[in-house]
Scaffold this active site. Sequence first.
Site, PDB file in Angstrom:
ATOM      1  N   ASP A  77      46.940  46.554  18.058  1.00 50.50           N
ATOM      2  CA  ASP A  77      46.866  45.356  18.890  1.00 50.50           C
ATOM      3  C   ASP A  77      47.974  45.453  19.930  1.00 50.50           C
ATOM      4  O   ASP A  77      49.156  45.344  19.612  1.00 50.50           O
ATOM      5  CB  ASP A  77      47.047  44.108  18.037  1.00 50.50           C
ATOM      6  CG  ASP A  77      46.925  42.811  18.830  1.00 50.50           C
ATOM      7  OD1 ASP A  77      46.918  42.863  20.079  1.00 50.50           O
ATOM      8  OD2 ASP A  77      46.857  41.735  18.199  1.00 50.50           O
ATOM      9  N   SER A 104      42.628  45.235  38.261  1.00 50.45           N
ATOM     10  CA  SER A 104      41.272  44.777  38.575  1.00 50.45           C
ATOM     11  C   SER A 104      41.187  44.409  40.044  1.00 50.45           C
ATOM     12  O   SER A 104      42.132  43.840  40.606  1.00 50.45           O
ATOM     13  CB  SER A 104      40.898  43.563  37.723  1.00 50.45           C
ATOM     14  OG  SER A 104      39.677  42.981  38.177  1.00 50.45           O
ATOM     15  N   TYR A 116      42.439  35.476  33.841  1.00 46.72           N
ATOM     16  CA  TYR A 116      42.247  36.933  33.905  1.00 46.72           C
ATOM     17  C   TYR A 116      42.822  37.497  35.205  1.00 46.72           C
ATOM     18  O   TYR A 116      43.560  38.495  35.208  1.00 46.72           O
ATOM     19  CB  TYR A 116      40.759  37.256  33.798  1.00 46.72           C
ATOM     20  CG  TYR A 116      40.427  38.721  33.962  1.00 46.72           C
ATOM     21  CD1 TYR A 116      40.603  39.616  32.914  1.00 46.72           C
ATOM     22  CD2 TYR A 116      39.935  39.212  35.175  1.00 46.72           C
ATOM     23  CE1 TYR A 116      40.299  40.968  33.060  1.00 46.72           C
ATOM     24  CE2 TYR A 116      39.628  40.565  35.328  1.00 46.72           C
ATOM     25  CZ  TYR A 116      39.812  41.427  34.267  1.00 46.72           C
ATOM     26  OH  TYR A 116      39.517  42.746  34.420  1.00 46.72           O
ATOM     27  N   LYS A 126      45.992  40.237  35.794  1.00 50.71           N
ATOM     28  CA  LYS A 126      45.842  41.516  36.481  1.00 50.71           C
ATOM     29  C   LYS A 126      46.684  41.585  37.752  1.00 50.71           C
ATOM     30  O   LYS A 126      47.173  42.659  38.133  1.00 50.71           O
ATOM     31  CB  LYS A 126      44.368  41.763  36.794  1.00 50.71           C
ATOM     32  CG  LYS A 126      43.495  41.987  35.556  1.00 50.71           C
ATOM     33  CD  LYS A 126      43.931  43.227  34.778  1.00 50.71           C
ATOM     34  CE  LYS A 126      42.965  43.570  33.656  1.00 50.71           C
ATOM     35  NZ  LYS A 126      43.353  44.813  32.941  1.00 50.71           N
TER      36      LYS A 126
END
Length: 257
Positions: free
Chosen positions: A67, A147, A160, A164
């Site tokens: 993890d 991204s 998100y 990024k």
Amino acid sequence: MTGERPGERRTALVTGGGSGIGRAIALRLAEDGFATAVLDLDTEAAERVAEEARQKGHEAVAFGGVDVSDRPQVDDAVRRVRETLGGPALVLVNNAGVSATQGFLKITDESWNRIMAVNLNGPFYFCQAVVPGMKDAGWGRIVNISSSSAQSGQQYMAHYVASKAGLIGLTKSLALELGPAGITVNTIPPGFVDTPMLRDSEERGLLGGSVSHHAELTPVRRAGRPEDIAAACSFLVSEEAGYVTGQVIGVNGGRNT
């Protein structure tokens, strides 16, 4: 391009290497001559990729159940990679990531923190864990998979996108700090790459059309392939890329320029 010079053997560590872009990168770096550590939370997926590389005659070892959001697990994984492959990880590809789609006002603390923990804390932990070995060697390559949404923004994905974008900032700062030690740090923000994550978004109706529809709107008229990202990564970790650092290398078919 190769991960090996006369009298030298180099180890590459790829997080999230069990599928999609991570799989393609792990296989490409193994092909390039790196002793490749395939890390993934999914133990079986990591082992499948490592075995795929070994079947082609390359050196690869799986490290499952890792993890990336857990610093003790990260430190332990880096230690095990060093012990198993006989040297420090001199190439690090921070690819592991999670995504989520939620309206901004519906993002909970739990969701925000989970995205940040995996997508930003994880690379931070891994960088801190491997950089000492790179400094000792006087050579290192770090590639962070960010991204294209961090460049353009994306509705319903504020957490998100923020994670990024933070990864891009981390890349630029580390490049300045670590360059004198012989370590380069770059980021690849993929755009519209045909992965299980993209297909899941298509099935859930989150793309505003099919993958094929959006491919036709892409300047090169196709969706990206994981191998496209792997090829760019292969260059960035090579000797030839020693003068390339702190850069955002978009691989998106011209969707972001």
